[in-house]
Motif scaffolding. Sequence first.
Motif, mmCIF file in Angstrom:
data_model
loop_
_atom_site.group_PDB
_atom_site.id
_atom_site.type_symbol
_atom_site.label_atom_id
_atom_site.label_comp_id
_atom_site.label_asym_id
_atom_site.label_seq_id
_atom_site.Cartn_x
_atom_site.Cartn_y
_atom_site.Cartn_z
ATOM 1 N N LEU A 21 0.716 -1.123 -0.041
ATOM 2 C CA LEU A 21 0.287 -0.118 0.170
ATOM 3 C C LEU A 21 0.908 1.278 0.043
ATOM 4 C CD1 LEU A 21 -2.627 -1.113 2.665
ATOM 5 C CD2 LEU A 21 -2.468 -1.590 0.265
ATOM 6 N N GLU A 22 0.549 1.992 -0.992
ATOM 7 C CA GLU A 22 1.506 3.241 -0.932
ATOM 8 C C GLU A 22 0.645 4.629 -0.393
ATOM 9 O OE1 GLU A 22 3.947 1.513 -4.714
ATOM 10 O OE2 GLU A 22 3.254 3.470 -4.911
ATOM 11 N N CYS A 23 1.659 5.533 0.036
ATOM 12 C CA CYS A 23 1.277 6.783 0.500
ATOM 13 C C CYS A 23 1.904 7.808 0.192
ATOM 14 C CB CYS A 23 1.082 6.694 1.981
ATOM 15 S SG CYS A 23 0.754 8.267 2.873
ATOM 16 N N SER A 24 1.617 9.075 -0.400
ATOM 17 C CA SER A 24 2.115 10.237 -0.814
ATOM 18 C C SER A 24 1.822 11.493 -0.270
ATOM 19 C CB SER A 24 2.452 10.174 -2.294
ATOM 20 O OG SER A 24 3.028 9.343 -3.144
ATOM 21 N N GLN A 25 2.592 12.434 -0.120
ATOM 22 C CA GLN A 25 2.193 13.547 0.574
ATOM 23 C C GLN A 25 2.798 14.638 0.363
ATOM 24 O OE1 GLN A 25 3.706 15.690 3.252
ATOM 25 N NE2 GLN A 25 5.432 14.079 4.240
ATOM 26 N N THR A 26 2.269 15.969 0.014
ATOM 27 C CA THR A 26 2.655 17.138 -0.500
ATOM 28 C C THR A 26 2.586 18.344 0.593
ATOM 29 O OG1 THR A 26 0.608 17.848 -1.228
ATOM 30 C CG2 THR A 26 1.878 16.749 -2.816
ATOM 31 N N LYS A 27 2.478 17.782 1.741
ATOM 32 C CA LYS A 27 2.271 18.791 2.966
ATOM 33 C C LYS A 27 4.001 19.285 3.519
ATOM 34 C CE LYS A 27 -1.140 18.888 5.713
ATOM 35 N NZ LYS A 27 -1.974 19.836 5.021
ATOM 36 N N GLY A 28 4.776 18.277 2.889
ATOM 37 C CA GLY A 28 6.044 18.587 3.381
ATOM 38 C C GLY A 28 6.545 18.206 4.975
ATOM 39 N N HIS A 29 5.718 17.427 5.485
ATOM 40 C CA HIS A 29 5.863 17.031 6.704
ATOM 41 C C HIS A 29 6.832 15.842 6.873
ATOM 42 C CE1 HIS A 29 1.493 18.506 7.877
ATOM 43 N NE2 HIS A 29 2.595 19.433 7.919
ATOM 44 N N ASP A 30 7.836 15.886 7.777
ATOM 45 C CA ASP A 30 8.563 14.719 8.063
ATOM 46 C C ASP A 30 8.069 13.565 8.718
ATOM 47 O OD1 ASP A 30 11.289 17.127 8.899
ATOM 48 O OD2 ASP A 30 11.120 15.762 7.127
ATOM 49 N N ARG A 31 7.017 13.708 9.568
ATOM 50 C CA ARG A 31 6.339 12.712 10.204
ATOM 51 C C ARG A 31 5.262 11.950 9.482
ATOM 52 N NH1 ARG A 31 6.451 14.293 16.652
ATOM 53 N NH2 ARG A 31 8.574 14.874 16.907
ATOM 54 N N MET A 32 5.333 10.542 9.261
ATOM 55 C CA MET A 32 4.048 10.039 8.595
ATOM 56 C C MET A 32 3.909 8.389 9.461
ATOM 57 S SD MET A 32 5.407 10.342 4.637
ATOM 58 C CE MET A 32 3.736 9.986 3.955
ATOM 59 N N TYR A 33 2.637 8.116 9.123
ATOM 60 C CA TYR A 33 2.066 7.221 10.008
ATOM 61 C C TYR A 33 1.246 6.304 9.158
ATOM 62 C CZ TYR A 33 2.902 10.781 13.390
ATOM 63 O OH TYR A 33 3.383 11.956 14.081
ATOM 64 N N TRP A 34 1.147 4.962 9.637
ATOM 65 C CA TRP A 34 0.331 3.916 9.104
ATOM 66 C C TRP A 34 -0.638 3.381 10.220
ATOM 67 C CZ3 TRP A 34 -1.427 2.990 4.427
ATOM 68 C CH2 TRP A 34 -0.646 3.368 3.299
ATOM 69 N N TYR A 35 -1.922 3.573 9.841
ATOM 70 C CA TYR A 35 -2.904 2.812 10.797
ATOM 71 C C TYR A 35 -3.649 1.970 10.247
ATOM 72 C CZ TYR A 35 -2.320 7.313 13.820
ATOM 73 O OH TYR A 35 -1.834 8.302 14.731
ATOM 74 N N ARG A 36 -4.509 1.046 11.023
ATOM 75 C CA ARG A 36 -5.491 0.378 10.469
ATOM 76 C C ARG A 36 -6.599 0.602 11.241
ATOM 77 N NH1 ARG A 36 -4.941 -6.158 10.909
ATOM 78 N NH2 ARG A 36 -7.197 -5.832 10.912
ATOM 79 N N LEU A 88 -9.423 -1.486 7.121
ATOM 80 C CA LEU A 88 -9.370 -0.059 6.337
ATOM 81 C C LEU A 88 -7.971 0.465 7.046
ATOM 82 C CD1 LEU A 88 -10.581 2.203 4.828
ATOM 83 C CD2 LEU A 88 -11.919 3.122 6.691
ATOM 84 N N TYR A 89 -7.166 0.999 6.092
ATOM 85 C CA TYR A 89 -5.822 1.200 6.214
ATOM 86 C C TYR A 89 -5.757 2.853 6.007
ATOM 87 C CZ TYR A 89 -4.405 -3.340 6.981
ATOM 88 O OH TYR A 89 -4.298 -4.771 7.500
ATOM 89 N N PHE A 90 -5.154 3.766 6.786
ATOM 90 C CA PHE A 90 -5.045 5.022 6.656
ATOM 91 C C PHE A 90 -3.539 5.263 6.859
ATOM 92 C CE2 PHE A 90 -9.126 6.546 6.291
ATOM 93 C CZ PHE A 90 -10.145 5.871 7.176
ATOM 94 N N CYS A 91 -3.258 6.226 5.925
ATOM 95 C CA CYS A 91 -1.904 6.762 6.039
ATOM 96 C C CYS A 91 -1.988 8.168 6.523
ATOM 97 C CB CYS A 91 -1.144 6.975 4.720
ATOM 98 S SG CYS A 91 0.424 7.959 4.661
ATOM 99 N N ALA A 92 -0.991 8.814 7.324
ATOM 100 C CA ALA A 92 -1.362 10.259 7.959
ATOM 101 C C ALA A 92 0.069 11.056 8.030
ATOM 102 C CB ALA A 92 -2.080 10.065 9.230
ATOM 103 N N THR A 93 -0.129 12.206 8.118
ATOM 104 C CA THR A 93 1.201 13.181 8.265
ATOM 105 C C THR A 93 0.915 14.125 9.552
ATOM 106 O OG1 THR A 93 0.680 14.977 6.896
ATOM 107 C CG2 THR A 93 1.686 12.850 5.841
#
Lengths: 112, 110
Positions: A21-36, A88-93
């Motif tokens: 599962l892939e996640c991309s972000q354009t917010k420029g944040h260093d911190r990223m997370y994967w949740y279910r 349901l899987y969520f990526c977050a920054t």
Amino acid sequence: DADVTQTPRNRITKTGKRIMLECSQTKGHDRMYWYRQDPGLGLRLIYYSFDVKDINKGEISDGYSVSRQAQAKFSLSLESAIPNQTALYFCATSDPITETQYFGPGTRLLVL
Amino acid sequence: GQNIDQPTEMTATEGAIVQINCTYQTSGFNGLFWYQQHAGEAPTFLSYNVLDGLEEKGRFSSFLSRSKGYSYLLLKELQMKDSASYLCAASGGNNRKLIWGLGTSLAVNP
């Protein structure tokens, strides 16, 4: 365009298959997370990364692995999928100052 | 230990006011978040409280008491679209991860 994107949005796979599962972000944040998220169990943290070279296990990392390819990209892999990984899987920054987390739209995964 | 408690379900009537409570226990508490999540969608940020007191943002307000480990989300002039799950999350510890509650499912009836 969305700040946090996830692909695929839906996926059906069979027991034993490897999937990513892939996640991309354009917010420029260093911190990223994967949740279910499972009904009745809320959001549970799988892995988190505070920068490209820093990856940490969350509360339910068994059966999962991650790769932080760049500041903007954080991938979650299921090495050998099993039915109880259906969720349901969520990526977050997160914003480094306010700590506010911003979520992607989610990936609905079904393991048969 | 670290824990967050919030009611599982609530119902309210369109146009009314509803208060969703949250109690938390976490070491090194930094702040308290509220998120809204519609069924099958991603959580979206509503509010963040660091200091004691009430923060008002349109129809939504959030309150924090650090000494009591207590927060509430107040929704005024309820609309049908407010039917959703409301998640309480506390930021704590050196690594500032969020501790999530299980969410309160709010049903707004006509």
